[in-house]
Design a protein around this motif. Structure first.
Motif, PDB file in Angstrom:
ATOM      1  N   LEU A   1      -6.135  10.402 -14.230  1.00 57.57           N
ATOM      2  CA  LEU A   1      -4.957  10.872 -13.508  1.00 57.57           C
ATOM      3  C   LEU A   1      -3.789   9.967 -13.867  1.00 57.57           C
ATOM      4  O   LEU A   1      -3.968   8.765 -14.087  1.00 57.57           O
ATOM      5  N   SER A   2      -2.567  10.491 -13.944  1.00 59.53           N
ATOM      6  CA  SER A   2      -1.425   9.703 -14.382  1.00 59.53           C
ATOM      7  C   SER A   2      -1.232   8.481 -13.479  1.00 59.53           C
ATOM      8  O   SER A   2      -1.544   8.536 -12.278  1.00 59.53           O
ATOM      9  N   PRO A   3      -0.734   7.369 -14.036  1.00 55.36           N
ATOM     10  CA  PRO A   3      -0.531   6.155 -13.231  1.00 55.36           C
ATOM     11  C   PRO A   3       0.363   6.403 -12.013  1.00 55.36           C
ATOM     12  O   PRO A   3       0.134   5.832 -10.944  1.00 55.36           O
ATOM     13  N   GLU A   4       1.407   7.238 -12.190  1.00 55.91           N
ATOM     14  CA  GLU A   4       2.309   7.502 -11.056  1.00 55.91           C
ATOM     15  C   GLU A   4       1.569   8.181  -9.915  1.00 55.91           C
ATOM     16  O   GLU A   4       1.695   7.793  -8.743  1.00 55.91           O
ATOM     17  N   LYS A   5       0.781   9.224 -10.227  1.00 57.92           N
ATOM     18  CA  LYS A   5       0.056   9.940  -9.180  1.00 57.92           C
ATOM     19  C   LYS A   5      -1.046   9.073  -8.587  1.00 57.92           C
ATOM     20  O   LYS A   5      -1.305   9.116  -7.374  1.00 57.92           O
ATOM     21  N   THR A   6      -1.723   8.291  -9.436  1.00 56.47           N
ATOM     22  CA  THR A   6      -2.770   7.395  -8.925  1.00 56.47           C
ATOM     23  C   THR A   6      -2.193   6.403  -7.930  1.00 56.47           C
ATOM     24  O   THR A   6      -2.753   6.164  -6.846  1.00 56.47           O
ATOM     25  N   LYS A   7      -1.038   5.807  -8.263  1.00 53.97           N
ATOM     26  CA  LYS A   7      -0.390   4.853  -7.365  1.00 53.97           C
ATOM     27  C   LYS A   7       0.036   5.547  -6.068  1.00 53.97           C
ATOM     28  O   LYS A   7      -0.120   5.003  -4.963  1.00 53.97           O
ATOM     29  N   PHE A   8       0.568   6.781  -6.213  1.00 54.11           N
ATOM     30  CA  PHE A   8       1.019   7.542  -5.044  1.00 54.11           C
ATOM     31  C   PHE A   8      -0.112   7.728  -4.046  1.00 54.11           C
ATOM     32  O   PHE A   8       0.034   7.448  -2.841  1.00 54.11           O
ATOM     33  N   TRP A   9      -1.278   8.185  -4.524  1.00 57.54           N
ATOM     34  CA  TRP A   9      -2.401   8.458  -3.623  1.00 57.54           C
ATOM     35  C   TRP A   9      -3.043   7.169  -3.127  1.00 57.54           C
ATOM     36  O   TRP A   9      -3.454   7.084  -1.966  1.00 57.54           O
ATOM     37  N   ASN A  10      -3.141   6.155  -3.985  1.00 55.85           N
ATOM     38  CA  ASN A  10      -3.781   4.901  -3.564  1.00 55.85           C
ATOM     39  C   ASN A  10      -3.026   4.237  -2.419  1.00 55.85           C
ATOM     40  O   ASN A  10      -3.621   3.611  -1.537  1.00 55.85           O
TER      41      ASN A  10
END
Length: 802
Positions: free
Chosen positions: A223-232
């Motif tokens: 999953l893209s780093p931006e989306k991963t950071k968003f959900w984390n």
């Protein structure tokens, strides 16, 4: 020394030595006995200590001989099984389980003989017949020669733990069943944000198998780093706070398609800590698009609302003119009204009240303390006592008192007040009127000074005059006796009280008897209109006014009044009333026509959008249809009022039948045959304030049943019931009279699929149920939702008997 004497000496020595040996042996034996006793005592103390420990531990402990008989069981063991220790001792260990587990226990005892120690779970039967699950830790016992002498074991009750474990397994199975079949995306992640579970609907998003996702993080799934950071960030917040989070976001697929999702991240706890989270995502794209289309629809209705607003402004202007007419009437009657808020202390005075007290209209209404400054000292105490009595729930009679204006002028006013209480019967507001009766008081004095002239004037004006004196208990009559009653004056004066009762019209008789008692017994004013049968048998309308004259101490000593013929005036009023009724019916007719025009506009607008294929689904068309139904439910009320016989009162049961008939024509539920069962009490009439919101409530509930209650069904039932129950409130100790009320109950039910458990009737998400809640609050009613075999709404409200 002879030989014999020498031999005896040696023997004596030997005897002494033997005695010494025996004494030594005896001493050693005594020492050994003492030590043995001390050892026995120490053994008994240790045995008692260990027994006390065994008896007080929180686990069952037993000892079994080689044959499986219980030789000892501690108190906890007996308590767990529901027996006494004596009842357990000597019995076989398999006596406390069922037939299925007897062979299991016997095989376990055989393994004990082989020296196998083990733990196992086993089901036991208590003395009362109930089952329990126990964890057994068993150990073999051998003597010093290696011979098996039995076994010992501990028993721990794990019934609740085992039941909880089974419930958890069932819950997990239920969760899996729901999740596997849910269209929503559902995933469970551990504290390292690894996927512990993901349902098929969410797997499609990743385009891989379910097994390849489990155990991996979003990063590992690319999953893209931006989306991963968003959900984390959201996952970490839920793990840290233990509180759920809700996120609404726009998702763009690799193909460029945009979808709106509403996601809830919910914590899962174990031992008081957040061990995992559930992420549930729902596709709300359709809802968003419907909201946008509905917004366009509402904008198109705004012009119609503006037109209606203009009509309301005209009605408001008419109301203002009516208020001006009321102010003019107060001015002519020298009567002003006031209101005193006991909570905030705010005071309202009408314009005429300012004129009566000579007060500047630019100033606020006089407070209680300011009012007392206007009152003459001789009247102040009586006024204060009267006000205090009103607040304590005393009598509501009016009071006359003198006031002194700022210019020094003296006036006499008559005041009457009514206390308003809240639900706890605590006074919160006082409303009242003040009338300048200075001229009346002057006229009363002049009346006492020139009675004969007054009587002559009464005769000339065609009125009857009566004069009752307290001291003589006699009443005198004068005036146009013959013209009004048809009797000669002497004949009339000889008639007793029964004449009046017999000659008063039957419909007015009870009211006049009550007013008569109030006038002569409670010394109240009287002002009544009634019908009297003249000597020739014809009825005429009379108006009776009477007041009590009081001395300086406020004590009544004389009553005077007039009776005049108002037949011509009443006939005029009845004619005007018939005109007013016709005017009201015309208003209802015009409002009904305007509402039908709005309904037709909604039909045309919906047809226009549908013709252009602007609507991909039926949500906006449904919104048009629901708006049309709501408008028509109100239009139907005005139509019933226009056609009804009662003045501005609606036969609600008849109205409901017409409303439901229209709804059944509007909603055709496929091939489903819907049966309607109505039980509507007759002669229930409501005014507009109740009929409009109650009719809209029925419209919402019936249409919901027709639309959603019977999907895929061949038949269904809808029931509606309306009835009223009359009751009388108890009068209190403060003189407040009892009041009569009617409590109405409306029941709307169906035997459909029922309303989902996740819908809260007190804070629903749907517009229809929100509107129902608003209307229920407007009626000051109560609503109850019952779920079971279908759906049932119960709405109750109270209406004072008029």
């Amino acid at each position: 020394m002879t030989y014999n004497s020498l031999g005896a000496k040696e023997q004596e020595i030997k005897v002494q030595e033997r005695i010494a040996e025996l004494e030594k042996a005896n001493q050693e034996l005594r020492t050994e006995i003492i030590e043995h006793k001390q050892a026995e005592e120490a053994f008994r103390e240790r045995e008692e200590k260990y027994r006390n420990i065994i008896e007080t531990v929180n686990e069952g402990i037993w000892v079994v001989d080689p044959e499986g008989r219980i030789t000892y069981a501690n108190k906890k063991m007996a308590e767990i099984l529901g027996y006494t220790q004596d009842e357990i001792a000597g019995r076989n260990s398999w006596d406390f389980t069922d037939k299925e587990n007897k062979s299991v226990i016997k095989s376990i005892i055989e393994r004990r003989k082989q020296g196998v120690d083990e733990s196992y779970e086993l089901r036991f039967i208590r003395k009362d017949g109930s089952f329990l699950w126990a964890l057994i830790n068993a150990r073999s016992v051998f003597n010093k020669d290696g011979k098996f002498t039995g076994s010992t074991g501990t028993l721990t009750d794990i019934t609740e733990h085992k039941q909880a474990r089974e419930d958890l397994i069932k819950s997990e199975r239920g969760f899996r069943t729901l999740a596997e079949n849910s269209p929503d995306w559902i995933a469970r992640l551990d504290r390292q944000k690894r996927y512990m579970y993901i349902n098929p609907a969410a797997v499609e998003f990743y385009g891989v198998t379910q097994e390849s996702i489990i155990g991996k993080t979003n990063t590992e799934l690319r999953l893209s780093p931006e989306k991963t950071k968003f959900w984390n960030e959201y996952f970490e917040k839920v793990f840290a706070t233990g509180k759920p989070e809700t996120i609404e976001y726009l998702y763009k697929s690799p193909e460029g398609k945009e979808c709106y999702f509403d996601t809830q991240i919910v914590p899962e706890f174990a031992s008081g800590k957040v061990t995992s989270v559930l992420a549930i995502s729902r596709n709300i794209t359709g809802i968003k698009e419907a909201e946008a289309r509905l917004k366009e629809t509402l904008n198109s209705l705004e012009n119609q609302v503006k037109e209606r607003t203009a009509e309301l402004e005209a009605a408001y202007q008419s109301l203002k003119e009516s208020e001006k007419g009321l102010a003019d009437a107060q001015k002519m009657a020298h009567l002003g009204n006031w209101s005193w808020d006991l909570i905030t202390g705010e005071v309202y005075w009408s314009d005429e009240l300012y004129r009566i007290f000579g007060r500047d209209p630019q100033k606020p209404g006089a407070s209680y303390e300011e009012l007392l400054n206007y009152v003459h000292p001789d009247s102040r105490g009586r006024l204060e006592n009267t006000i205090k009595g009103r607040l304590d729930g005393g009598a509501r009679d009016g009071i006359d008192y003198r006031i002194i204006l700022e210019n020094g002028e003296g006036r006499v006013v008559h005041s009457r007040a009514e206390v308003v209480c809240n639900e706890q019967n605590t006074p919160v507001r006082v409303n009242g009127i003040v009338q300048d009766v200075t001229e009346q008081r002057l006229a009363s004095k002049k009346l006492q000074q020139s009675e004969e002239r007054y009587r002559m004037a009464a005769e000339q004006t065609g009125q009857l005059v009566f004069d009752f004196r307290m001291d003589t208990q006699k009443i005198e009559w004068a005036g146009a006796i013959r013209e009004i009653t048809g009797y000669d004056p002497d004949e009339f004066r000889s008639l007793d009280e029964s004449f009046w009762i017999e000659h008063i019209h039957p419909d007015d008789r009870d009211r006049m008897v009550k007013s008569h008692k109030g006038f002569f017994r409670k010394l109240q004013r009287i002002q009544e209109e009634f019908r009297l049968r003249k000597k020739d048998g014809n009825y005429i309308y009379l108006e009776m006014r009477g007041v009590w004259l009081r001395d300086e101490e406020g004590k009544a000593f004389r009553a005077v009044g007039i009776i005049k013929d108002i037949t011509e005036r009443k006939q005029t009023e009845e004619f005007l009333a018939s005109i007013e009724i016709a005017r009201q019916k015309e208003i209802h007719h015009r409002i009904k026509n305007n509402l039908q025009v709005i309904s037709s506009l909604l039909d045309l607008q919906a047809e226009k959008f549908n013709h252009r294929k602007c609507i991909e689904d039926s949500e906006v068309l449904d919104a048009f249809r629901e708006s049309k139904d709501r408008v028509m439910s109100i239009a139907l009320i005005h139509e019933e009022l226009h056609e009804g016989e009662k003045d501005n009162a609606l036969d609600f049961s008849l109205y409901l039948r017409r409303l439901i008939e229209n709804l059944f024509k509007t909603y055709k539920v496929g091939n489903t045959e819907i049966n309607l069962d109505t039980n509507l009490e007759g002669n229930i009439f409501f005014d507009m304030d109740i009929a409009v919101p109650l009719g809209m409530i029925v419209n919402e509930l019936i249409s919901n049943s027709l639309k959603y209650a019977f999907p895929g069904r061949e038949n269904g039932n809808i029931k509606i019931k309306l009835y009223g129950e009359r009751y009388v409130s108890e009068s209190d100790n403060k003189g407040q009279p009892a009041e009569e009320f009617i409590r109405y109950t409306l029941v709307v039910s169906d035997n459909g699929i029922g309303i989902p458990e996740n819908i809260d009737i007190e804070s629903p998400e749907t517009l229809g149920l929100q509107l129902v809640n608003i209307l229920v609050t407007q009626l000051d009613a109560e609503i109850e939702l019952r779920r079971g075999k279908g759906t049932e709404y119960i709405i109750c409200f109270t209406n004072a008997e008029k």
